[in-house]
Write a protein that holds these residues in place. Structure first.
Motif, short mmCIF file in Angstrom:
data_model
loop_
_atom_site.label_atom_id
_atom_site.label_comp_id
_atom_site.label_asym_id
_atom_site.label_seq_id
_atom_site.Cartn_x
_atom_site.Cartn_y
_atom_site.Cartn_z
N CYS A 115 48.98 18.32 -28.12
CA CYS A 115 47.74 19.08 -28.19
C CYS A 115 47.53 19.57 -29.62
CB CYS A 115 47.82 20.26 -27.23
SG CYS A 115 46.31 21.23 -27.14
N GLU A 116 46.27 19.57 -30.07
CA GLU A 116 45.97 20.08 -31.40
C GLU A 116 46.11 21.59 -31.47
OE1 GLU A 116 42.15 18.72 -32.74
OE2 GLU A 116 42.72 16.61 -32.59
N GLN A 117 45.80 22.29 -30.38
CA GLN A 117 45.97 23.74 -30.34
C GLN A 117 47.41 24.08 -30.00
OE1 GLN A 117 43.51 22.71 -27.76
NE2 GLN A 117 41.58 23.28 -28.68
N GLN A 118 47.79 25.30 -30.32
CA GLN A 118 49.13 25.74 -29.98
C GLN A 118 49.24 25.92 -28.47
OE1 GLN A 118 50.42 29.22 -32.05
NE2 GLN A 118 52.43 29.22 -31.09
N LEU A 119 50.33 25.42 -27.90
CA LEU A 119 50.55 25.53 -26.46
C LEU A 119 51.54 26.65 -26.17
CD1 LEU A 119 51.00 21.74 -25.59
CD2 LEU A 119 49.02 23.16 -25.06
N SER A 120 51.32 27.32 -25.06
CA SER A 120 52.29 28.33 -24.61
C SER A 120 53.51 27.61 -24.03
CB SER A 120 51.65 29.22 -23.54
OG SER A 120 51.49 28.50 -22.34
N PRO A 121 54.63 28.29 -23.91
CA PRO A 121 55.80 27.66 -23.30
C PRO A 121 55.52 27.15 -21.88
CG PRO A 121 56.44 29.71 -24.35
CD PRO A 121 54.94 29.63 -24.41
N GLU A 122 54.68 27.87 -21.13
CA GLU A 122 54.36 27.45 -19.76
C GLU A 122 53.50 26.20 -19.76
OE1 GLU A 122 55.41 31.68 -19.91
OE2 GLU A 122 53.83 30.58 -20.94
N GLU A 123 52.57 26.09 -20.72
CA GLU A 123 51.75 24.89 -20.83
C GLU A 123 52.60 23.68 -21.23
OE1 GLU A 123 47.48 26.85 -22.16
OE2 GLU A 123 49.03 26.55 -23.68
N GLU A 124 53.52 23.90 -22.16
CA GLU A 124 54.44 22.81 -22.54
C GLU A 124 55.29 22.38 -21.36
OE1 GLU A 124 56.65 24.25 -25.89
OE2 GLU A 124 54.94 24.05 -27.26
N GLU A 125 55.73 23.34 -20.56
CA GLU A 125 56.53 23.03 -19.37
C GLU A 125 55.71 22.21 -18.37
OE1 GLU A 125 58.98 25.33 -15.80
OE2 GLU A 125 58.17 26.49 -17.49
N ALA A 126 54.46 22.60 -18.16
CA ALA A 126 53.60 21.87 -17.23
C ALA A 126 53.41 20.43 -17.70
CB ALA A 126 52.26 22.56 -17.08
N ILE A 127 53.20 20.23 -19.00
CA ILE A 127 53.02 18.87 -19.53
C ILE A 127 54.31 18.07 -19.35
CG2 ILE A 127 52.70 17.54 -21.65
CD1 ILE A 127 50.77 19.81 -22.54
N GLU A 128 55.44 18.69 -19.62
CA GLU A 128 56.72 17.99 -19.50
C GLU A 128 57.01 17.60 -18.05
OE1 GLU A 128 59.59 15.86 -20.92
OE2 GLU A 128 58.21 16.98 -22.21
N HIS A 129 56.67 18.48 -17.11
CA HIS A 129 56.90 18.16 -15.70
C HIS A 129 55.92 17.08 -15.19
CE1 HIS A 129 60.01 21.01 -14.73
NE2 HIS A 129 59.32 22.00 -15.26
N ALA A 130 54.77 16.95 -15.82
CA ALA A 130 53.79 15.93 -15.41
C ALA A 130 54.16 14.56 -15.96
CB ALA A 130 52.40 16.32 -15.88
N ARG A 131 54.99 14.51 -16.97
CA ARG A 131 55.37 13.23 -17.58
C ARG A 131 56.18 12.41 -16.58
NH1 ARG A 131 56.42 11.87 -23.40
NH2 ARG A 131 55.73 13.99 -23.81
#
Length: 132
Positions: A115-131
């Motif tokens: 993401c171009e914007q800064q992600l929160s740790p929870e947003e990064e976690e959601a993206i990682e779990h969706a991978r």
């Protein structure tokens, strides 16, 4: 009554004979046209499956939700981040932050799992779990 029983037995025997003749006329899988037609059918099915896989690659089908408490004084895991992505990692992350008196919702575009914007740790976690 005897006549009906005899007629029923004759009809049953006739049905058995017709069924046997029908089975003899059906091509067997061990030779003839049955074996030659089978690979064409399998090949056609494989082509259809490959086409469906190609079409579904762009579908937003990988998703994950992370629930959490955004603030120490608010419990119940009411805040959440939702990642909805396709096979290439393109999609969106939606975040809803719940406080005592208000709630805010954010959407961030995701491209190639970043993401171009800064992600929160929870947003990064959601993206990682969706991978996948």
């Amino acid at each position: 009554m005897l006549v009906l029983s005899v007629v029923a037995v004759v009809l049953a025997a006739l049905a058995c004979v017709l069924a046997g003749l029908a089975l003899r006329r059906t091509p067997s899988r061990s030779g003839g046209d049955g074996v030659e037609a089978l690979p064409e059918d399998v090949h056609g099915l494989r082509q259809e499956v490959a086409a469906l896989k190609t079409e579904s690659a762009d579908a937003l089908r990988h998703l994950s939700v992370v629930r959490y408490d955004a603030f120490g004084d608010v419990g119940g895991h009411l805040s959440w981040s939702l990642a909805v992505l396709d096979d290439a990692g393109h999609g969106v992350v939606l975040t809803s932050i719940h406080g005592r008196s208000e709630a805010r919702t954010y959407a961030k575009s995701i491209s190639s799992w970043t993401c171009e914007q800064q992600l929160s740790p929870e947003e990064e976690e959601a993206i990682e779990h969706a991978r996948p």
